[in-house]
Design an enzyme around this catalytic site. Structure first.
Site, short mmCIF file in Angstrom:
data_model
loop_
_atom_site.label_atom_id
_atom_site.label_comp_id
_atom_site.label_asym_id
_atom_site.label_seq_id
_atom_site.Cartn_x
_atom_site.Cartn_y
_atom_site.Cartn_z
N TYR C 161 0.85 -1.20 0.00
CA TYR C 161 0.00 0.00 0.00
C TYR C 161 0.88 1.24 0.00
O TYR C 161 1.96 1.25 0.57
CB TYR C 161 -0.93 0.02 1.22
N ASP C 164 0.63 8.61 2.63
CA ASP C 164 1.11 9.98 2.81
C ASP C 164 1.18 10.31 4.29
O ASP C 164 0.53 9.67 5.11
CB ASP C 164 0.11 10.98 2.20
#
Lengths: 275, 275, 275, 275, 275
Positions: C161, C164
């Protein structure tokens, strides 16, 4: 006090949504269609014995939903590959899917256990602590085995949706003390219990496995009951403040043996599960 | 005081938006087209008698909108499957859809009932409470049957959009006290009543059934009246603070018997519903 | 004190997700399939020696995930082009991908170095400062070479995955003092270390290279361990407040030599990596 | 004081964006192409007389933009259907569209009128009030007819974008007092007037008709002037705080009679509108 | 003091991203491929002389990126149409694009000029004011011509991304006083200057032209330098608080004369630009 509630995990779960390519299906010869139906029916009948189910979805998000519960991700992958190899799958277009594992959250047990261990002077994360946690988890896995590896409930309708707990700038589930979260989950559960006679649910966890944190499957004999329970829950604190909902899917159960009728005739109601 | 307003539910509703594959349609032989039109016209004429309607949509979101109101999700699914099996559907590409049930919210009645039950000392959620609630709901279902199972209004234009009530970090409909929500819904309804002569509406609920909480259908003889009523409502508190709007669809009503003309000629205005 | 932690970079990384066009694959002749499998197997076997791996993905996001670690972007591009030129790729449809470089963050070392340089009276950004920084980076690059150019861990499952760090209006990772960020990253790392025996990870940076700031690959022999570690981390401050997660992909490792079996049979479990 | 500013509405507006299927177009025989061009040119020439225009779009969002202004939604739908039936449309793929009506906002007039009616003791929404409002609207509709049913300005370039007024949790256009909104719209308008010699605009309203609240078309002879006026406006209060922008489309005007050249040759500059 | 910094504009810029349809390309005859390559190579070689460049993109977002700098939007459109008419384009599928104009922001000059004009008693927006502004802009356009109409830098790699300045409810670039914005842009620029030897940049403005406010192109000989400079900038105030980033694209430069090799062989490194 650690912030993470204990969970126990069970069956691996895959939802597969497909659109039927009607034009191609109708353009096939009747022999092609019959062979595809016969093969799919026989495969699905066998799969029904291993906790798979088929639903006719409403709307453009898909025509068919396949739900698989299995013992491992390899078995899920095998189910997926078996469907892909069916002749019928030449007429199916995947629209979406969802990967998760059946999960039971143990807020009460976690608070009791953590409290006890702290009283005994154990340090969270220490080998003794972890050992005690594992003992507790194993007890729950055994006691809860039927709920961790459930049969697919028999309701005429299914409602599936994924969801998250919010992590907003001021409203953030993951910074709420565990006792508060337990209180909210209790309140949330009470609404669920009110509808226990009408709606059966399977909760699965998907953190690390798919794009939302949990998947929810509801099964019942009246689709309005899905609306009622979710609407009522939307006012409880856990949902009103902290729930973020993904797309919703609603379908009508088909029997494998009704698949041919579903694909061939317009009278869908004949092919639905009969209790 | 429970936070959840009572609602009563009626017809099951499906909106289906399709794009016409014009190139394929034009490439078909005239016999293919005639057969497809004849079959579709006859099916749709029959469906019009069971509360289906067809609209020519403006813009790229679709060329045709089919709206179905039915007694059950099985009947909706059957309508969907009948369309899928039409020859015409080989030239249609689904762009989107919406699944819901006609819903009437009962803020006034809920407040009155809950207040009375509390005065009588009943506990929310207790069997007596739930029984009284069910009695009240059943009364409303009977009294409101014509609005729960409405005919599709005759307006020349339709406007459809889904919407949510916001659950922001500080502005959250689901944490507002019910009396406040009732006040806002009243104010909201007053704007609606001002336009009652120009715009008819059907509100359907879709929590648990589709991706937004409600669907709104407006019917009228002037598309600018849709803009006017929604713009005016946007300034009322319920909308200004709490409404979250999905995509908007606007269409012109077709009669089933006008479908052939619509598909064959460029003069669409001939094929629109004439009052 | 500069706000930017030092990082050292290693292997160039490409994730490629593909959907298999099953209908076309099944429609190919057995000779076409055999040639495609033979060619792909031989190419992938050679690539496995250069740090590529293949996984069978669960769900509709893709059927196959190719992971490549290389010495340069040219080599990544070459790997990508070699796959594109395979006969097998005629049956593959790219669904997504991810471009990044293996990265190790050096919070501790940065704070120590910056503190020492400031004590010596050096000005951040001055030539002396930059020279000292480069010396330190070079030391780390050498010492950490095995972690910067890792082998792909052998776990049976992969979880990938992107993520941020949040830059919200009030909760903004990039305005938090470095010592605070170091403290949070330590806490975060401790959770990771708890699972070190079960889950191996490769962190890669993708600022300027792809749409998220980092990519995370987890490898392990139990997919539930991915859920457990990520769930536990979600409660630490760095994740609870500051993490923003992209889509999650989960797959089962295939050996190049098992690819043919995977493509030909339904019993996927035979073709998985055996430790 | 009612919060809703009066508006008057004029022409119905449809923007249609299409991508040209170049490969199919080039694969057509020259006779097919010539017939398609001849038919499209003649249709578009006739449409230019009824306020349609064609633009060559830059970038992947589309190759051609058709802009139609009409007297009714039926006429818009007819224009859309006429294009769909062109041979050329077999080579066009719709990418997006926008439905709206030309709108003029009447902040000054609304404040004056509402103030006067309140002074006379009229109640907002009363029959007398509504009658006076309608009289005022009708006066404006007549006086503003040329702006409500405008010709498409002759600028060499077009810029189209949809936009909303924000309804954030603390910054919400729809809760700002009308006098404040008027002040901001004045300031906003002054920037516009500064560019009046370079940029002509058509504002259309799309609440209830499409997914944003307004559509903006700018026409001018220098595409940089679009950037300049929108950038300058971005600093005025109405935009800085309250504007939410959709996608932007920029195109170069084609004449219907230049369409053939555009489709046949590489020298696009020959086929642009000459003033 | 006006809030809008002066800008000067130069070359019109188009980024075009394409995916190669590898299956169709491989299925073409070698003569078809050779003709397509010969035609594309010759067109691109000519275009390279007019400031176009080709890059091999990494990942699924595209295989080829064409970057065009031109004197006008007509020339951009012509470049786009010339590519569309190439035989090669039958094998290319547009994935995205970006339209902008080279822009230089003049914060220092704006503050100096505005201050001087205010001291002289001129009123912002008055004819005298606008005349003085135009004189200053014209001076800058001349002095900065080489930077406004730049050659495409020779770096081996390109990084492209679009970005906005945030307009949040509390953090809003467009409400920050100009002197503050200048200070932040200075700080931002200093980071850029640190990397001047490694990374060349072209900034283009796209307000009114495409969906983000600016486009950024970085060119350099080490892709990690893109990550380093953007990561370091992310901590400066202008980026940490106010930057909103779009998708990132990273590619390796191809020479037109290397395109055939790129399309024909697997050894991409042979076909990259050699300095």
């Amino acid at each position: 006090m650690p912030a993470v509630p204990l969970t126990v995990e069970g069956a691996s779960v895959l939802h597969q949504m497909f659109r039927l390519k009607w034009a191609a299906w109708k353009a096939a010869t009747s022999q092609e269609r019959e062979e595809a139906i016969a093969e799919a029916t026989s495969t699905l009948e066998e799969m029904e014995g291993r906790e798979s189910a088929v639903f006719s979805l409403l709307g453009h998000k898909g025509d068919l939903l396949f739900l698989h519960l299995r013992r491992s991700f390899e078995e899920l992958n095998e189910a997926e590959l078996r469907l892909a190899r069916l002749k019928l799958s030449d007429y199916l277009e995947p629209t979406t899917s969802y990967v998760s594992v059946v999960e039971l959250g143990l807020y009460d047990s976690s608070l009791r256990l953590y409290g006890g261990l702290l009283e005994r002077g154990l340090r969270p994360g220490s080998p003794e602590w972890e050992k005690e946690v594992e003992v507790t988890l194993e007890q729950h896995r055994k006691a809860m085995a039927p709920r961790l590896y459930p049969s697919i409930p028999e309701g005429r309708y299914v409602c599936f949706y994924p969801m998250d707990r919010k992590r907003g700038e001021t409203v953030n589930w993951y910074t709420v003390p565990m006792a508060e979260r337990r209180r909210m989950m209790h309140e949330h559960g009470e609404v669920g219990r009110k509808y226990a006679g009408q709606v059966k649910q399977i909760i699965s966890g998907s953190i690390g496995l798919d794009d939302w944190e949990w998947g929810v499957d509801l099964f019942g004999d009246d689709p309005v009951s899905f609306k009622k329970v979710i609407y009522e829950m939307r006012f409880d604190e856990a949902s009103a403040l902290y729930a973020l909902f993904g797309p919703f899917y609603v379908g009508i159960r088909l029997q494998a043996k009704g698949l041919g009728g579903f694909l061939a005739s317009t009278d869908v109601s004949n092919h639905l599960i009969q209790k």
